[in-house]
Design an enzyme around this catalytic site. Structure first.
Site, mmCIF file in Angstrom:
data_model
loop_
_atom_site.group_PDB
_atom_site.id
_atom_site.type_symbol
_atom_site.label_atom_id
_atom_site.label_comp_id
_atom_site.label_asym_id
_atom_site.label_seq_id
_atom_site.Cartn_x
_atom_site.Cartn_y
_atom_site.Cartn_z
ATOM 1 C CG HIS A 78 0.259 -0.712 -7.175
ATOM 2 N ND1 HIS A 78 1.123 -1.566 -7.812
ATOM 3 C CD2 HIS A 78 -0.041 -1.290 -5.978
ATOM 4 C CE1 HIS A 78 1.353 -2.621 -7.041
ATOM 5 N NE2 HIS A 78 0.646 -2.479 -5.927
ATOM 6 C CD GLU A 80 2.801 2.463 -10.756
ATOM 7 O OE1 GLU A 80 2.189 2.500 -9.678
ATOM 8 O OE2 GLU A 80 3.775 1.729 -10.938
ATOM 9 C CB CYS A 103 3.197 -4.248 -10.517
ATOM 10 S SG CYS A 103 1.458 -3.743 -10.500
ATOM 11 C CB CYS A 106 0.317 -0.504 -12.701
ATOM 12 S SG CYS A 106 -0.278 -0.272 -11.028
HETATM 13 N N1 LIG Z 1 5.181 0.423 -9.140
HETATM 14 C C1 LIG Z 1 4.671 0.360 -7.896
HETATM 15 C C2 LIG Z 1 5.114 -0.596 -7.010
HETATM 16 C C3 LIG Z 1 4.562 -0.645 -5.757
HETATM 17 N N2 LIG Z 1 3.615 0.246 -5.409
HETATM 18 C C4 LIG Z 1 3.111 0.241 -4.033
HETATM 19 C C5 LIG Z 1 2.410 -0.955 -3.515
HETATM 20 C C6 LIG Z 1 2.746 -0.943 -2.051
HETATM 21 O O1 LIG Z 1 1.934 -0.003 -1.353
HETATM 22 C C7 LIG Z 1 4.168 -0.432 -2.061
HETATM 23 C C8 LIG Z 1 5.187 -1.551 -2.162
HETATM 24 O O2 LIG Z 1 5.355 -2.066 -0.886
HETATM 25 P P1 LIG Z 1 6.610 -2.987 -0.470
HETATM 26 O O3 LIG Z 1 6.360 -4.341 -1.035
HETATM 27 O O4 LIG Z 1 7.861 -2.350 -1.044
HETATM 28 O O5 LIG Z 1 6.589 -2.933 1.031
HETATM 29 O O6 LIG Z 1 4.254 0.379 -3.190
HETATM 30 C C9 LIG Z 1 3.192 1.209 -6.294
HETATM 31 O O7 LIG Z 1 2.339 2.055 -5.958
HETATM 32 N N3 LIG Z 1 3.726 1.232 -7.534
HETATM 33 ZN ZN LIG Z 2 1.108 -1.636 -9.844
#
Ligand SMILES: Nc1ccn([C@H]2C[C@H](O)[C@@H](COP(=O)(O)O)O2)c(=O)n1
Ligand SMILES: [Zn+2]
Length: 161
Positions: A78, A80, A103, A106
């Site tokens: 992710h 973060e 999440c 993170c």
């Molecule tokens: N706070 C976050 C939430 C999600 N991500 C990333 C993880 C995945 O690459 C994407 C989410 O994918 P989706 O389920 O919307 O198709 O975003 C993050 O980096 N930070």
């Molecule tokens: Zn995360």
């Protein structure tokens, strides 16, 4: 001559850096960027969501659905976490600007790194257990949460001078 009046605010600048970083992401559905800022308003780390270094972007799956090992979720790092891992030095007392609310995984790293404020734009996964757990930990660890209302303002970058 008076100073230029239409300069961007600190929040616009740091969220702008987070959004620019997100443009490096190869995730076809959700691109997330993060920018960590010291109490002195220095950028000390940036990151975006992607597979770990050395892992082939074309070999691992970008799917959202299907068997767990055939989706991106077990592999993607992710934004973060990447910003924390890419940072230089002490993050104690810093703020993290991120497009999407962090999440639970993170959140653990954010708290352990000493980050004290999360500034975010979207909370589109607020109903998930991951975000509920994250908010519970942030509450206990007294990490401040601040949502920026999207102003719709366009920050245009042209690759020319
Ligand atoms: N706070 C976050 C939430 C999600 N991500 C990333 C993880 C995945 O690459 C994407 C989410 O994918 P989706 O389920 O919307 O198709 O975003 C993050 O980096 N930070
Ligand atoms: Zn995360």
């Amino acid at each position: 001559m008076p100073k230029r009046p239409d300069y961007i605010s600190w929040d616009e600048y740091f969220m702008g850096v987070a959004l620019l970083s997100a443009m490096r992401s190869k995730d076809p559905s959700t691109q997330v960027g993060a920018c960590i800022v010291s109490p002195e308003k220095r950028i000390v780390g940036v990151g975006y969501n992607g597979f770990p270094s050395g892992c082939n972007d074309d070999d691992l799956p970008w799917e959202r659905e299907g068997a767990f090992l055939e989706t991106k979720y077990p592999f993607v790092c992710h934004a973060e976490l990447n910003a924390i891992l890419n940072s230089s030095g002490n993050l104690k007392g810093s703020s993290l600007y991120v497009a999407l609310f962090p999440c639970n995984e993170c959140a653990k790293a954010i708290i352990q790194a000493g980050i004290v404020e999360i500034v975010y734009l979207s909370d589109k996964y607020a109903d998930t257990d991951a975000v509920k757990a994250s908010k519970r930990m942030f509450g206990q660890a007294q990490v401040r949460l601040r949502q920026i209302t999207p102003s719709g303002k366009r920050l245009v970058i042209e690759l020319k001078v």
